[in-house]
Write an enzyme that holds these catalytic residues in place. Structure first.
Site, PDB file in Angstrom:
ATOM      1  N   ASP A  20       9.612  17.812  29.355  1.00  0.00           N
ATOM      2  CA  ASP A  20      10.430  17.787  30.516  1.00  0.00           C
ATOM      3  C   ASP A  20      12.003  17.722  30.264  1.00  0.00           C
ATOM      4  OD1 ASP A  20      10.101  17.755  33.860  1.00  0.00           O
ATOM      5  OD2 ASP A  20      11.308  15.932  33.446  1.00  0.00           O
TER       6      ASP A  20
ATOM      7  N   HIS B 263       1.698  20.253  33.988  1.00  0.00           N
ATOM      8  CA  HIS B 263       2.964  19.860  33.499  1.00  0.00           C
ATOM      9  C   HIS B 263       3.075  18.510  32.626  1.00  0.00           C
ATOM     10  CE1 HIS B 263       7.510  19.957  33.253  1.00  0.00           C
ATOM     11  NE2 HIS B 263       7.587  18.762  33.818  1.00  0.00           N
TER      12      HIS B 263
END
Length: 335
Positions: A111, A314
């Protein structure tokens, strides 16, 4: 592009200490000895997002260090927005290498940590042995379609309700998240886990009209995720009760400034051996920057592998730890 099967992760004790890095008190979790590997977390995470990778990589012969980055967890939280530019974040990586008594490191980020990893490889190439990014591609914040800045681009494409644009309002998202944290801390992180999960409903990143960033998250349900326990939720909640959310959100508030700062290096090729790994249900897979990396049309001299884990979301290193460990171990052994 590869898919992967799982391998078991060994049990290794994780140690903790605090280091002086660029004038910050930086908390790190670490294990093992050997070549240095830094693991950089994203938002809203901490060193704990690497709890499965630290022992696995350490057992394979590496000194693995996962910091709470600037503004997170038990690391200092500077007050000013301008203390969170990419100069500071990449500088912290180089400073952490120095504080650990090393000259070089392999940097692996997820991320926002992936953005820091890619940029550090361009800004400080002499310090980076290799680089890997999970979930977020290189040049993520590059404006598309002729927009002058990343925020102007997002505003035009997605409107002011998109979370990154919404984050530009001082104190607004911070207050909503901290209110939810105060009301029911574990429920907030269970909602965050479900929002990021491959088996979750998916996340648009859009704040509903009249609502808050919390309202954009998946609902809390009584059915637990297989990869995220109540103890995980309690651990993250306790960390954010110490640090608050503003430090991490301030990273987003520097996107336009970072675009200006990066003029001197953003077009540089990444010379270090590189890896890109993403979940098949991660919305970032559809980004043009991700597709360029998948096709090999990117500024890398040695992009060794791009890997998609089908069905993964994610929070890939938490959701699919064994598969991620297998990919990372293979990459590190190839160096």
């Amino acid at each position: 592009m590869n898919t992967e099967t799982a391998v078991a992760s060994p049990a290794v004790e994780i140690a903790h200490r605090t280091l002086d890095v660029n004038g910050l008190r930086m908390h790190v979790a670490e294990a093992g000895s050997g070549p240095l590997v830094l693991l950089l977390h994203g938002w809203p995470e901490s060193w704990y997002s690497w709890r499965h990778q630290i022992p696995a990589l350490a057992a394979d012969g590496y000194h693995v260090v996962a910091p709470d980055q600037r503004g997170y967890g038990d690391t200092d939280v500077p007050e000013r927005v301008e203390d969170y530019t990419i100069d500071h974040l990449a500088g912290d990586v180089a400073g952490l290498v120095d504080a650990l008594g090393e000259q070089h490191a392999t940097v692996i980020g997820h991320d926002w940590g992936a953005i820091v990893a890619w940029e550090t490889a361009k800004m400080h190439p002499e310090r980076i042995t290799a680089v890997a990014g999970l979930s977020i591609p290189d040049r993520f914040a590059e404006p598309q379609g002729g927009a002058a800045t990343p925020i102007a681009d997002l505003q035009t494409a997605l409107g002011s309700a998109f979370y990154i644009v919404h984050f530009q309002q001082p104190g607004v998202a911070d207050a909503a998240l901290e209110s939810a944290l105060e009301h029911d801390p574990e429920a907030l992180f269970r909602r965050i886990f479900r929002t990021a999960a491959g088996e979750g409903p998916g996340w648009t990143g859009m704040v509903p009209e009249g609502g808050t960033i919390v309202d954009s998250l998946a609902d809390d349900t009584p059915t637990p995720l297989a990869w995220a326990s109540d103890q995980d939720a309690k651990t993250y909640a306790a960390q954010y009760q110490r640090s608050g959310f503003t430090g991490g959100i301030n990273w987003y508030r520097n996107l336009d400034g970072n675009w200006e700062l990066s003029t001197g290096w953003r077009d540089n090729d990444v010379h270090a051996p590189a890896l890109y790994l993403i979940g098949g249900r991660d919305g970032a897979l559809a980004l043009p920057q991700s597709q360029r990396m998948m096709s090999g049309d990117s500024g890398f001299r040695d992009l060794r592998e791009t890997v998609v884990l089908p069905g993964a979301g994610h929070a890939i290193q938490q959701e699919r730890p064994d598969q991620v460990n297998h990919v990372l171990t293979r990459f590190l052994r190839s160096l």
